[in-house]
Structures are given as structure tokens and as C-alpha cells.
Design a protein around this motif. Sequence first.
Motif, PDB file in Angstrom:
ATOM      1  N   MET A  87      16.169  18.319 -11.272  1.00 59.76           N
ATOM      2  CA  MET A  87      15.805  17.758  -9.939  1.00 59.76           C
ATOM      3  C   MET A  87      16.899  18.040  -8.894  1.00 59.76           C
ATOM      4  SD  MET A  87      16.800  15.060  -7.583  1.00 59.76           S
ATOM      5  CE  MET A  87      17.342  13.750  -8.572  1.00 59.76           C
ATOM      6  N   GLN A  88      18.174  17.975  -9.208  1.00 62.11           N
ATOM      7  CA  GLN A  88      19.173  18.103  -8.429  1.00 62.11           C
ATOM      8  C   GLN A  88      19.311  19.798  -8.451  1.00 62.11           C
ATOM      9  OE1 GLN A  88      22.838  15.986  -9.810  1.00 62.11           O
ATOM     10  NE2 GLN A  88      21.846  14.021  -8.525  1.00 62.11           N
ATOM     11  N   ALA A  89      19.171  20.236  -9.258  1.00 62.79           N
ATOM     12  CA  ALA A  89      19.304  21.925  -9.263  1.00 62.79           C
ATOM     13  C   ALA A  89      18.453  22.336  -8.121  1.00 62.79           C
ATOM     14  CB  ALA A  89      19.351  22.680 -10.483  1.00 62.79           C
ATOM     15  N   LEU A  90      17.255  21.673  -7.975  1.00 62.16           N
ATOM     16  CA  LEU A  90      16.254  22.257  -7.158  1.00 62.16           C
ATOM     17  C   LEU A  90      16.384  21.715  -5.684  1.00 62.16           C
ATOM     18  CD1 LEU A  90      13.141  21.882  -9.428  1.00 62.16           C
ATOM     19  CD2 LEU A  90      14.006  24.017  -8.412  1.00 62.16           C
ATOM     20  N   LYS A  91      16.614  20.435  -5.577  1.00 59.94           N
ATOM     21  CA  LYS A  91      16.580  19.746  -4.288  1.00 59.94           C
ATOM     22  C   LYS A  91      17.905  20.358  -3.592  1.00 59.94           C
ATOM     23  CE  LYS A  91      18.356  15.611  -3.619  1.00 59.94           C
ATOM     24  NZ  LYS A  91      18.596  14.294  -3.126  1.00 59.94           N
ATOM     25  N   THR A  92      19.081  20.450  -4.139  1.00 64.06           N
ATOM     26  CA  THR A  92      20.175  20.769  -3.158  1.00 64.06           C
ATOM     27  C   THR A  92      20.731  21.879  -3.762  1.00 64.06           C
ATOM     28  OG1 THR A  92      20.858  18.574  -3.689  1.00 64.06           O
ATOM     29  CG2 THR A  92      22.326  19.749  -2.771  1.00 64.06           C
ATOM     30  N   GLY A  93      20.509  22.284  -4.853  1.00 63.99           N
ATOM     31  CA  GLY A  93      21.266  23.497  -5.567  1.00 63.99           C
ATOM     32  C   GLY A  93      20.646  24.873  -4.846  1.00 63.99           C
TER      33      GLY A  93
END
Lengths: 294, 294
Positions: B176-182
Motif C-alpha cells: 500500500m505504501q509503495a503505491l500511495k507514497t512511493g
Amino acid sequence: MTQSLLSQAIADYAQQTETFLASRLAGLAAPHRLVSAMRHGSLNGGKRLRPLLVRQSAALFGVAPEKSLATGAALELVHCYSLVHDDLPDMDNDEMRRGKPTVWKAFDPALAILAGDALLTEAFALLSDPQTHPDPAIRAELVAALSLGARQMVEGQVLDIEGETAALDEEAIFKMQALKTGALIRTGAEMGAILGQADHKQRAELLRYGVSAGLAFQIADDILDVTASSAQLGKTAGKDAAQNKSTIVALRGIDAAREILNGAVAQGLQALEQFGTEADMLRALIRHFATREN
Amino acid sequence: MTQSLLSQAIADYAQQTETFLASRLAGLAAPHRLVSAMRHGSLNGGKRLRPLLVRQSAALFGVAPEKSLATGAALELVHCYSLVHDDLPDMDNDEMRRGKPTVWKAFDPALAILAGDALLTEAFALLSDPQTHPDPAIRAELVAALSLGARQMVEGQVLDIEGETAALDEEAIFKMQALKTGALIRTGAEMGAILGQADHKQRAELLRYGVSAGLAFQIADDILDVTASSAQLGKTAGKDAAQNKSTIVALRGIDAAREILNGAVAQGLQALEQFGTEADMLRALIRHFATREN
């Protein structure tokens, strides 16, 4: 071209566009709920008139139908995203579209916001995909044309909302409608000209046709909102008056609106004068915009 | 590179990006309220770390700073649109950002939806503008990279919302974080590589650096949400716990999160090994991501 031939051509190409979009969305490696909401907002049996405009404009220059399909689909995605956002509770607060719950109603408003964003984003992903057109210069030009049209549409939506609280005069209504509805229709003709690598004069005339087609489409819409039933429209009739929208019909009455509509059709046909029978479908299309019943 | 030199470089480039965006928005012939809302949502004194990543990645290949300014600004517009939509009542329902009312609070939710849409659209208009890069193949490639990053960001937002009601495991949180912010941070490094016409290996390593930088940025953000005050952050602290967000800090605790953060920095530095001192700013930047206090 007879009306039934045109209806058949519209239905055929709508099917091709729907199939293309379905296949493109099926290829997205995205969360299931997001893809479902994007599908709900775009695979809805729309008439796909904007892709047809791309196709028919490109066809004037010998571009094969399958070569303009992706470009038309990208334009349609922008149209679809705008409807998904338009329907939101904070916007028009519409619960039904084409006889189905709107995206925010079928899912929730947060997902409808994100699905709309994703549809808009996907339009540019599609245009910049080498499979859409092998020449990067054409891809870049298509992106520039679509982003301009998409921004003008938003400008028109803002003016439309402002028109709910402040009465717009005739000039302001024409400007608002040329942006809100006209921009994407004009962009359809323009994208066809880009695909066909039209020369300067051809492109200018197609743009002129697109502007007239957009005007005809919108005035017909405003007339239908007053004269047609909700069942006929597949959406709530009488909404303009209920929302106190500034329209030419509200300002000048139906007879004057019909005259303006006929004038727009005449101008659109005039813009096509340099083209031969290859433009007959575009001619039939603008007449159809003016006489459609839903 | 000393911390104060880096801070100066960040501040300088943030100012250049802000000036560029202000000038670009000033040139829009759009309704006043729409442009005001777009300005409010984008000219907000942000740190502009994503444009700096574009610039520093491009600089590895000798691209002059002014040649990557427009590309970085386009990436920043996507970041800004996402914040405008994120803050909406139907999303995070945030009233303040960087010490000012959010766009929907300063104007209204409908205009915030439309202004966000227009900022996203403008990002693609900017990238497809011949003034951004004379080579249409580069423009088309930039559009493809940005549209992919922008879509992945939305995917991450959807997973993030799902994580509020269903507990995510560690793998799901990383995804999720790799997509949302990354995704946008990685896209910054990628756009720099495109501008610099990096070879395959260089591009792959820069992408690897971008992925690590995105991870470091997000974990640091999650740690700060727990350890810093709202005044320090310029936004509400403790929001993740209040919204029941799935984060690595919530799942594994602060010490484990710090270890993962240090690992991400080490990986990012390793990806830069093929580059010499010209990559020192990128090295300082990922260290800064990990040690920042707001």
C-alpha cells in the motif's frame, strides 16, 4: 445517409469502444474495488459519440477505424470521469445514471472521487501508450489536445455552478456551454485531425465543425430537458429548471433555442464544404445531434 | 554534503518550483475562482521534494536545472491534486494543511473536486507542452511515466482506505505504501532518468533508488505521526492512530520501524554506487528523508 444507417453505425462503434475499454480496464493490475468502480463509471452502454467523432474525423484522411479506437476511448474516459465526479453528493448529487445507480451510490463517495481520478489518469496513460500510435510526436500532440479540452470542460463546469446562483446573460451561457460540453466534442474532431495529420486549413475547418457540433449537442440537450420524459432521457428530466441552471432555453424560450440549434447545424455543415462524400457521416452526425430524442 | 547545504538547496529549488508554478497558473485563461482554488492547492510553500528528485536525477546526466523545472512541476501538480482531493469531507475531511484552510474549506467541496481535477489535467498539459522538452518522444515518455505513477498512487489510496476497516498485514502495508507514497517519489527519479536519456542499467538503478527513497519517506512519516507535535508537522499529529490506519509503526512498533527505515536508506545508497560525487545530493536527500523532523 439514412437515419437507420447512422443509428447502426453509432451502435456498432459504441460496441467496439465498449469492448476496447473493457479489455483495457481488465488489464489493470489495480485493487478490485477500484477497477470495479472504474468499470461501473465507464462501461455503461453510453452512445460513445465522442469516439465516433474521432473516428469519423480521422477517416476523412484515410485512417482505418481500428487506428483511432484507442484515441477515441481515451477521450471517452475523460467524459466518463467527468460524469462520475459530476454525480457526487457535493456536486449534482445524482443517484441514477442510465438506469443504474451512480458510482458513488453503488460504492461510496470516496471511491467515486478516486475512480474518477483514475479514469482521467488512464486517459493519458492510454494516449501515451506506443500501441495507441507508433509516432511519439502524434502521441504528444494528442495529449496536449486532450489536456486542453479536459481543462476547458472543468472551466465550463465551474461557470455552470456559478450560473446556478447568478443569472448568466446569453453571451455567458454560450461561453459556459462551449467549454462545459463543447470542449470535448471539439477535441474529438481535433484528435481525428491529429491522427489524420490534417493540414492547417483542414484542421481549422474540423475544429469549426466540432465547435458547431458541440453547440448543437448542448442546445438539443437543453431542449430535451424541457420537452422529454425522464424515461426517454434515461436521466432525470426537468433538472435544469429545478437546479435553476442558466440555459438558452430558460433565457430565450424553446422556439429561439431551436433557431440557434438550426443555425449551429448549418455552420457545421458549411465547415465540411471542402470535404466530399467521405464526410457524409460527420454531416449525418451533427444533424442527429440536433434531432435526437434522448 | 552538510545538512545546512542540503537545506539551502531544498529551499532554493522549492522557491524556483513555486515561482514556475505561479507563473504557469497565472497564464491560465480560466474562471477566477477556479484559478484561485488551483493556486490555493498548489502554491502552498511545500518542500517540493519530488521536483528536487527529478532535478537531481536528471543532473546525473548533465541536464541543466532549468531544463527539468517544468517536468518536476508537473509531478508536483499531481502530488498537489492528490492532497486537494484527500482533504475532502468525503475523504480525510481535513480542514487545515500547512497552517492554512484546505481548498474545500477555503472555497467549497465542489470547487475543490474540480480544482483537483484541473491540477491533474494541467500536469499532463505541462508535460505535453513543447516548451517542457523539444523532443516529442521524451514528452510522450514523461506522460507515460507520470500517468503510471499517478494511477499507482490512487491504487495505494484505495488500499489505504481499505486498511482503515480491515487490518493489513506487513506485506499489504508495504504494498500500500509503495503505491500511495512511493509511486510518485519513484516517478521523480524515473522522470529524471528519462530527461537525462539514461541507459537501461542507470535507469533501473535510479528506479531502485526511488523505491527505497519512497519507503524511507513513508516510514519516517509514520514515525513522525507518533513522535512529533502538530505544530512541528504543520498538520494534525496522531492522525494515523485516530483513523486506525494500518502502518508499520502500528504493527511492529517504533524501534522495528526505525530499523526498516535505516535498511531502506542503505538500499537507496547502494543503488547509487555506480555514480560518483554527482550523486551526492541524491545521497543526502534519502538520508534527509529518514532524519527529517517535519
